[in-house]
Motif scaffolding. Structure first.
Motif, PDB file in Angstrom:
ATOM      1  N   ILE A   1      86.652  -8.569  15.079  1.00 51.16           N
ATOM      2  CA  ILE A   1      87.327  -7.206  15.543  1.00 51.16           C
ATOM      3  C   ILE A   1      87.829  -7.005  14.116  1.00 51.16           C
ATOM      4  O   ILE A   1      88.474  -7.424  13.178  1.00 51.16           O
ATOM      5  CB  ILE A   1      88.636  -7.580  16.105  1.00 51.16           C
ATOM      6  N   CYS A   2      87.745  -5.629  14.103  1.00 51.01           N
ATOM      7  CA  CYS A   2      87.844  -4.723  12.575  1.00 51.01           C
ATOM      8  C   CYS A   2      89.536  -4.522  12.797  1.00 51.01           C
ATOM      9  O   CYS A   2      89.816  -3.827  13.924  1.00 51.01           O
ATOM     10  CB  CYS A   2      87.231  -3.575  12.366  1.00 51.01           C
ATOM     11  N   PRO A   3      90.256  -5.090  12.088  1.00 47.70           N
ATOM     12  CA  PRO A   3      91.710  -4.690  12.158  1.00 47.70           C
ATOM     13  C   PRO A   3      92.148  -3.115  12.359  1.00 47.70           C
ATOM     14  O   PRO A   3      93.031  -2.823  13.151  1.00 47.70           O
ATOM     15  CB  PRO A   3      92.337  -5.314  11.004  1.00 47.70           C
ATOM     16  N   LYS A   4      91.624  -2.380  11.368  1.00 48.46           N
ATOM     17  CA  LYS A   4      91.875  -0.891  11.506  1.00 48.46           C
ATOM     18  C   LYS A   4      91.347  -0.281  12.817  1.00 48.46           C
ATOM     19  O   LYS A   4      92.090   0.536  13.229  1.00 48.46           O
ATOM     20  CB  LYS A   4      91.304  -0.356  10.492  1.00 48.46           C
ATOM     21  N   PHE A   5      90.218  -0.641  13.362  1.00 46.83           N
ATOM     22  CA  PHE A   5      89.613  -0.141  14.502  1.00 46.83           C
ATOM     23  C   PHE A   5      90.890  -0.535  15.677  1.00 46.83           C
ATOM     24  O   PHE A   5      91.167   0.229  16.473  1.00 46.83           O
ATOM     25  CB  PHE A   5      88.389  -0.737  14.811  1.00 46.83           C
ATOM     26  N   MET A   6      91.259  -1.895  15.602  1.00 49.63           N
ATOM     27  CA  MET A   6      92.010  -2.247  16.638  1.00 49.63           C
ATOM     28  C   MET A   6      93.305  -1.638  16.675  1.00 49.63           C
ATOM     29  O   MET A   6      94.155  -1.083  17.521  1.00 49.63           O
ATOM     30  CB  MET A   6      92.450  -3.683  16.425  1.00 49.63           C
ATOM     31  N   TYR A   7      93.741  -1.138  15.521  1.00 53.51           N
ATOM     32  CA  TYR A   7      95.001  -0.118  15.360  1.00 53.51           C
ATOM     33  C   TYR A   7      94.879   1.133  15.911  1.00 53.51           C
ATOM     34  O   TYR A   7      95.633   1.708  16.534  1.00 53.51           O
ATOM     35  CB  TYR A   7      95.348   0.010  13.730  1.00 53.51           C
TER      36      TYR A   7
ATOM     37  N   ILE B   1      87.623  -1.316  26.073  1.00 49.63           N
ATOM     38  CA  ILE B   1      85.973  -1.309  25.720  1.00 49.63           C
ATOM     39  C   ILE B   1      85.889  -1.227  24.286  1.00 49.63           C
ATOM     40  O   ILE B   1      86.848  -0.422  23.644  1.00 49.63           O
ATOM     41  CB  ILE B   1      85.305  -0.368  26.482  1.00 49.63           C
ATOM     42  N   ILE B   2      85.091  -2.002  23.520  1.00 50.97           N
ATOM     43  CA  ILE B   2      84.931  -2.026  22.253  1.00 50.97           C
ATOM     44  C   ILE B   2      83.466  -2.040  21.926  1.00 50.97           C
ATOM     45  O   ILE B   2      82.808  -2.749  22.706  1.00 50.97           O
ATOM     46  CB  ILE B   2      85.950  -3.102  21.453  1.00 50.97           C
ATOM     47  N   PRO B   3      82.962  -1.656  20.698  1.00 53.21           N
ATOM     48  CA  PRO B   3      81.529  -1.921  20.161  1.00 53.21           C
ATOM     49  C   PRO B   3      81.528  -3.440  20.014  1.00 53.21           C
ATOM     50  O   PRO B   3      82.283  -4.176  19.459  1.00 53.21           O
ATOM     51  CB  PRO B   3      81.544  -1.138  18.943  1.00 53.21           C
TER      52      PRO B   3
ATOM     53  N   GLU C   1      80.274  -1.252  13.621  1.00 54.50           N
ATOM     54  CA  GLU C   1      80.331   0.073  14.420  1.00 54.50           C
ATOM     55  C   GLU C   1      81.882   0.366  14.635  1.00 54.50           C
ATOM     56  O   GLU C   1      82.417   1.536  14.413  1.00 54.50           O
ATOM     57  CB  GLU C   1      79.681   0.318  15.707  1.00 54.50           C
ATOM     58  N   GLN C   2      82.758  -0.815  14.821  1.00 57.99           N
ATOM     59  CA  GLN C   2      83.928  -0.781  14.657  1.00 57.99           C
ATOM     60  C   GLN C   2      84.698  -0.077  13.346  1.00 57.99           C
ATOM     61  O   GLN C   2      85.485   0.573  13.409  1.00 57.99           O
ATOM     62  CB  GLN C   2      84.510  -2.186  15.019  1.00 57.99           C
ATOM     63  N   GLN C   3      84.038  -0.620  12.412  1.00 56.55           N
ATOM     64  CA  GLN C   3      84.444  -0.140  10.908  1.00 56.55           C
ATOM     65  C   GLN C   3      84.119   1.281  10.610  1.00 56.55           C
ATOM     66  O   GLN C   3      84.838   1.951  10.091  1.00 56.55           O
ATOM     67  CB  GLN C   3      83.610  -1.028  10.109  1.00 56.55           C
TER      68      GLN C   3
ATOM     69  N   SER D   1      90.107  10.346  20.712  1.00 58.06           N
ATOM     70  CA  SER D   1      89.922  10.034  22.152  1.00 58.06           C
ATOM     71  C   SER D   1      88.201   9.739  22.059  1.00 58.06           C
ATOM     72  O   SER D   1      87.849   8.888  22.822  1.00 58.06           O
ATOM     73  CB  SER D   1      90.199  11.269  22.953  1.00 58.06           C
ATOM     74  N   ASP D   2      87.341  10.575  21.357  1.00 57.20           N
ATOM     75  CA  ASP D   2      85.877  10.567  21.582  1.00 57.20           C
ATOM     76  C   ASP D   2      85.319   9.086  21.073  1.00 57.20           C
ATOM     77  O   ASP D   2      84.579   8.911  21.620  1.00 57.20           O
ATOM     78  CB  ASP D   2      85.299  11.870  20.909  1.00 57.20           C
ATOM     79  N   LEU D   3      86.020   8.632  19.968  1.00 55.65           N
ATOM     80  CA  LEU D   3      85.377   7.413  19.178  1.00 55.65           C
ATOM     81  C   LEU D   3      86.076   6.473  19.845  1.00 55.65           C
ATOM     82  O   LEU D   3      85.030   5.380  20.091  1.00 55.65           O
ATOM     83  CB  LEU D   3      85.775   7.563  17.946  1.00 55.65           C
ATOM     84  N   ILE D   4      87.253   6.332  20.401  1.00 51.26           N
ATOM     85  CA  ILE D   4      87.899   5.159  20.921  1.00 51.26           C
ATOM     86  C   ILE D   4      87.168   4.782  22.150  1.00 51.26           C
ATOM     87  O   ILE D   4      87.164   3.512  22.752  1.00 51.26           O
ATOM     88  CB  ILE D   4      89.291   5.077  20.895  1.00 51.26           C
TER      89      ILE D   4
END
Length: 401
Positions: A94-100, A134-136, A141-143, A392-395
């Motif tokens: 999991i990418c930390p910044k994505f999770m943020y 939901i996550i990639p 892709e998360q990054q 909203s669109d990306l997450i």
């Protein structure tokens, strides 16, 4: 983000927050025990980030409030945090910044659903960790999502830094120009190079006068009976200090509405003209605002004084916002038991009066900085709106990178 209502894009998967994060150790440091100096940021449940002289943690981590309301921060580096801060790292995939950004997107939902309790609400960690997202599947892709949103955050940060810079310059300029003025060569005066004289307001340029405010304006009591009219659903805006922004724009959604008869009664006393100013006399004291010229009629609050400038309206406006007038008003308020600033008090305020040409130059210089600040605040609003939509669109995977 309720997963059941969102289709899962190809290459994404449904997981719980708990499957993505790693809890870090609880801090032994209370907020009141923070050194408030040192090399390390000190995270708390509030918005403020303090400082501390020793570290508790390193690397990329998320800092969440555990009491009050949802608050989520990201930081990469050595840091400390308070006992009321819930710190999370992320699993290897999991990418930390994505999770943020996921948690930032969920912030309102977390606040409403996972902060519970009577009195001060607390984060229900078990329920929070069970929440599904939901996550990639691909960390790359998360990054990429995190990088796209980070670029917007960087733009927001840089624009805010510009605003802060212009605000600081403007504050210094107002102090200098309204104290020393500017000579015919475009130089701010100094006692070393120009002649000054004594006045009840301290030393002022030799060319200036000190006068009562009544010499520069007419003051009008918009509501002579001092009664706040009844609110109606369909009516005219009833405008006070807090209903106008710093650039003379009416914040229409905030306004109470009053009957048309209130407007007509005020029209029999005065009409709003370009350059008119309002000045708080009850409740909010001072805080002058320029009155907007609109197609729609509006009424003026009983809590303010309407000021009609006799000379340069902008110069008078900046004078009313100056530090020395603030001090005079504050002294006047605290010298009586009545926390109000009435008509006679504003008329008798002592102010500095340059010649008309110099008033114009001073107000033009200050207003240029107001223009810079306003433009950058509009840019902040635009970027914030873009970020909210893109978040909203990306997450949710609606838009793929």
């Amino acid at each position: 983000m309720e997963v059941n209502k969102i289709s899962i894009p190809k290459g994404w998967r449904k997981v719980s927050i708990g499957e993505c994060v790693v809890e870090k150790k609880k801090s032994p440091i209370k907020v009141d025990d923070a050194a408030n100096f040192g090399l390390y940021p000190f995270f708390t449940s509030g918005e403020a980030v303090l400082q501390h002289d020793s570290k508790l943690i390193d690397g990329e981590n998320l800092y969440l409030a555990t009491g009050g309301m949802a608050n989520i921060k990201y930081f990469n580096g050595e840091a400390a945090y308070s006992t009321d801060t819930y710190v999370l790292g992320t699993k290897e995939n999991i990418c930390p910044k994505f999770m943020y950004y996921v948690l930032l997107f969920l912030k309102q939902y977390i606040d409403i659903n996972y902060f519970q309790g009577s009195g001060l609400k607390h984060l229900q960690k078990k329920d929070f960790k069970r929440h599904e997202i939901i996550i990639p599947e691909s960390k790359d892709e998360q990054q990429r999502i995190a990088d796209a949103l980070s670029k917007l955050d960087d733009s927001l940060s840089k624009t805010q830094s510009l605003i802060d810079k212009y605000e600081l310059i403007k504050r210094g300029l107002m102090q200098d120009l309204l104290t020393f003025g500017i000579d015919s060569e475009g130089n701010v005066r100094s006692e070393k190079t120009h002649k000054f004289k004594d006045s009840p307001l301290g030393r002022i340029p030799e060319e200036w006068e000190w006068v009562e405010m009544s010499k520069l304006m007419d003051a009008i009591d918009a509501q002579p009976d001092h009664r706040t009219p009844a609110e109606v659903e369909e009516g005219a805006p009833y405008v006070g200090i807090s209903d106008i922004d710093d650039y003379g724009n009416l914040i229409i959604d905030k306004c109470r509405r009053v009957g048309r008869s209130v407007v007509e009664k005020q029209k029999s006393i005065f009409t709003v003209e370009e350059g008119d100013i309002i000045f708080g006399k009850i409740g909010t004291i001072g805080k002058p605002k320029m009155l907007p010229i609109l197609n729609e009629d509006y009424a003026i609050s009983a809590n303010v004084i309407v000021i009609k400038p006799k000379e340069n309206a902008l110069y008078l406006y900046y004078t009313l916002k100056s530090e020395y007038v603030d001090k005079e008003v504050d002294l006047s308020i605290h010298s009586t038991s009545q926390p109000a600033f009435g008509m006679e008090k504003i008329r008798s305020l002592m102010v500095k009066k340059p010649l008309k040409d110099e008033q114009e130059v001073i107000s033009e210089i200050i207003s240029q900085f107001d223009g810079f600040i306003h433009q950058n605040k509009l840019e902040i609003n635009k970027l914030s709106s873009t970020k909210q939509g893109l978040l909203s669109d990306l997450i949710t995977g609606k838009v793929r990178i």
